[in-house]
Motif scaffolding. Structure first.
Motif, PDB file in Angstrom:
ATOM      1  N   ASP A  46       8.206  10.384  13.877  1.00 38.13           N
ATOM      2  CA  ASP A  46       7.544   9.458  14.950  1.00 38.13           C
ATOM      3  C   ASP A  46       7.660   7.820  14.124  1.00 38.13           C
ATOM      4  O   ASP A  46       7.830   7.756  12.896  1.00 38.13           O
ATOM      5  CB  ASP A  46       6.283   9.708  14.884  1.00 38.13           C
ATOM      6  N   SER A  47       8.012   6.756  15.071  1.00 36.46           N
ATOM      7  CA  SER A  47       7.958   5.540  14.559  1.00 36.46           C
ATOM      8  C   SER A  47       6.644   5.003  13.920  1.00 36.46           C
ATOM      9  O   SER A  47       6.938   3.922  13.355  1.00 36.46           O
ATOM     10  CB  SER A  47       8.618   4.865  15.523  1.00 36.46           C
ATOM     11  N   LYS A  48       5.700   5.636  14.370  1.00 35.06           N
ATOM     12  CA  LYS A  48       4.256   5.136  13.852  1.00 35.06           C
ATOM     13  C   LYS A  48       3.964   5.664  12.730  1.00 35.06           C
ATOM     14  O   LYS A  48       4.244   7.079  12.447  1.00 35.06           O
ATOM     15  CB  LYS A  48       3.346   5.289  14.887  1.00 35.06           C
ATOM     16  N   PRO A  49       3.080   5.155  11.775  1.00 32.23           N
ATOM     17  CA  PRO A  49       2.421   6.061  10.689  1.00 32.23           C
ATOM     18  C   PRO A  49       1.593   6.796  10.902  1.00 32.23           C
ATOM     19  O   PRO A  49       0.799   6.718  12.349  1.00 32.23           O
ATOM     20  CB  PRO A  49       1.658   4.732   9.857  1.00 32.23           C
ATOM     21  N   VAL A  50       1.204   8.085  10.562  1.00 27.46           N
ATOM     22  CA  VAL A  50       0.420   8.963  10.721  1.00 27.46           C
ATOM     23  C   VAL A  50      -1.318   8.336  11.077  1.00 27.46           C
ATOM     24  O   VAL A  50      -1.801   8.930  11.954  1.00 27.46           O
ATOM     25  CB  VAL A  50       0.085  10.023   9.819  1.00 27.46           C
ATOM     26  N   LYS A  79       7.933  13.085   9.554  1.00 29.88           N
ATOM     27  CA  LYS A  79       8.507  11.992   9.029  1.00 29.88           C
ATOM     28  C   LYS A  79       8.026  11.003   9.876  1.00 29.88           C
ATOM     29  O   LYS A  79       8.297  10.457  10.817  1.00 29.88           O
ATOM     30  CB  LYS A  79      10.033  12.075   9.181  1.00 29.88           C
ATOM     31  N   ASP A  80       7.047  10.178   9.342  1.00 36.09           N
ATOM     32  CA  ASP A  80       6.115   9.442  10.102  1.00 36.09           C
ATOM     33  C   ASP A  80       6.711   7.830   9.529  1.00 36.09           C
ATOM     34  O   ASP A  80       7.370   7.589   8.833  1.00 36.09           O
ATOM     35  CB  ASP A  80       4.568   9.388   9.943  1.00 36.09           C
ATOM     36  N   ASN A  81       6.234   6.903  10.576  1.00 40.14           N
ATOM     37  CA  ASN A  81       6.568   5.349  10.283  1.00 40.14           C
ATOM     38  C   ASN A  81       8.125   5.250   9.992  1.00 40.14           C
ATOM     39  O   ASN A  81       8.590   4.618   8.860  1.00 40.14           O
ATOM     40  CB  ASN A  81       5.887   4.952   8.945  1.00 40.14           C
ATOM     41  N   GLU A  82       8.814   5.957  10.774  1.00 41.84           N
ATOM     42  CA  GLU A  82      10.496   6.074  10.588  1.00 41.84           C
ATOM     43  C   GLU A  82      10.810   5.189  11.560  1.00 41.84           C
ATOM     44  O   GLU A  82      10.959   5.212  12.984  1.00 41.84           O
ATOM     45  CB  GLU A  82      10.873   7.526  10.798  1.00 41.84           C
ATOM     46  N   LYS A  83      11.853   4.239  11.128  1.00 42.04           N
ATOM     47  CA  LYS A  83      12.535   3.439  11.782  1.00 42.04           C
ATOM     48  C   LYS A  83      14.059   3.729  12.125  1.00 42.04           C
ATOM     49  O   LYS A  83      14.672   2.967  13.029  1.00 42.04           O
ATOM     50  CB  LYS A  83      12.430   1.940  11.101  1.00 42.04           C
ATOM     51  N   ARG A  84      14.610   4.651  11.593  1.00 48.14           N
ATOM     52  CA  ARG A  84      15.946   4.948  11.737  1.00 48.14           C
ATOM     53  C   ARG A  84      16.042   5.936  13.089  1.00 48.14           C
ATOM     54  O   ARG A  84      15.060   6.273  13.583  1.00 48.14           O
ATOM     55  CB  ARG A  84      16.388   5.775  10.609  1.00 48.14           C
TER      56      ARG A  84
END
Length: 227
Positions: A46-50, A79-84
């Motif tokens: 996820d692109s956002k933090p938990v 895998k949170d806050n993930e920008k890749r």
């Protein structure tokens, strides 16, 4: 599945996203892991933090966590806050865990097309070339039953065979087109679709009983190359 891990070189990674399909995929992975006697891992990205997840997302995470414990999953990875790009993350995790098979599922035709487009598959093939892919297509969440269309997306090659083109699974010595083959469920022959990238576009060929039945879709430069 800790003691199972000691008895098998295989390992399975199930990639889940929010929706009803997630639990089905986890159970599918569990059945396969039990059959192969190997460890099972679950991954969500996820692109956002938990701590920024809404109630719906948090609910899915909680359920998947409970299910993972219930089934004895080796590890549930968030895998949170993930920008890749998601395929980069999948490849990284697969390498770290020495994964041999990856299960990905989509719930509608548009999502199936999204997950099987060239960029996704090409990156995964380059990053983790020796992994088998199980891409499960299902009906929209409103449908009760899951419908499998294709299984085991695997690396394959198209080679000339007289005036036809044949699919093979061992890298040939001559000229070939490299891509991924998705075999239709419930067939004894190599029937399905073969996908490969050409000029940043995904070309899809239909394969019937080992041979390409839509040769007109092969770009002319490839046809000349294969001669």
């Amino acid at each position: 599945m800790n003691d199972i891990k000691k008895r098998s070189d295989e390992s399975i990674l199930v990639c889940v996203y929010y929706g009803l399909n997630g639990e089905r995929l986890i159970r599918r992975g569990y059945k396969l892991a039990t059959l192969l006697n190997c460890p099972l891992y679950i991954l969500t990205v996820d692109s956002k933090p938990v701590d920024k997840f809404d109630a719906e997302k948090s609910g899915y995470i909680e359920r998947w966590t409970e299910l993972s414990k219930e089934l004895g999953v080796e590890k549930f990875i968030i895998k949170d806050n993930e920008k890749r790009p998601i395929q980069k993350v999948i490849a990284e995790v697969a390498k770290e865990l020495n994964v041999s098979q990856i299960i990905v599922g989509q719930s509608a035709q548009s999502r199936w097309e999204e997950i099987t487009k060239g960029s996704f598959l090409n990156v995964l093939l380059k990053e983790i070339p020796f992994v088998d892919f199980h891409i499960v297509a299902v009906n929209p969440p409103t449908e009760e039953e899951e419908i499998d269309m294709y299984e085991k997306g695997v690396r394959a090659y198209i080679v000339p065979a007289g005036e036809q083109y044949k699919i093979v699974f061992t890298c040939p010595k001559g000229r070939y087109i490299e891509g991924i083959f998705f075999k239709e469920i419930g067939t004894d022959f190599d029937n399905g679709i073969f996908r490969f990238s050409h000029n940043n576009k995904m070309i899809e060929l239909k394969v019937e009983e080992d041979f390409v039945s839509t040769p007109e879709k092969i770009p002319e430069e490839y046809k000349h190359y294969l001669v």
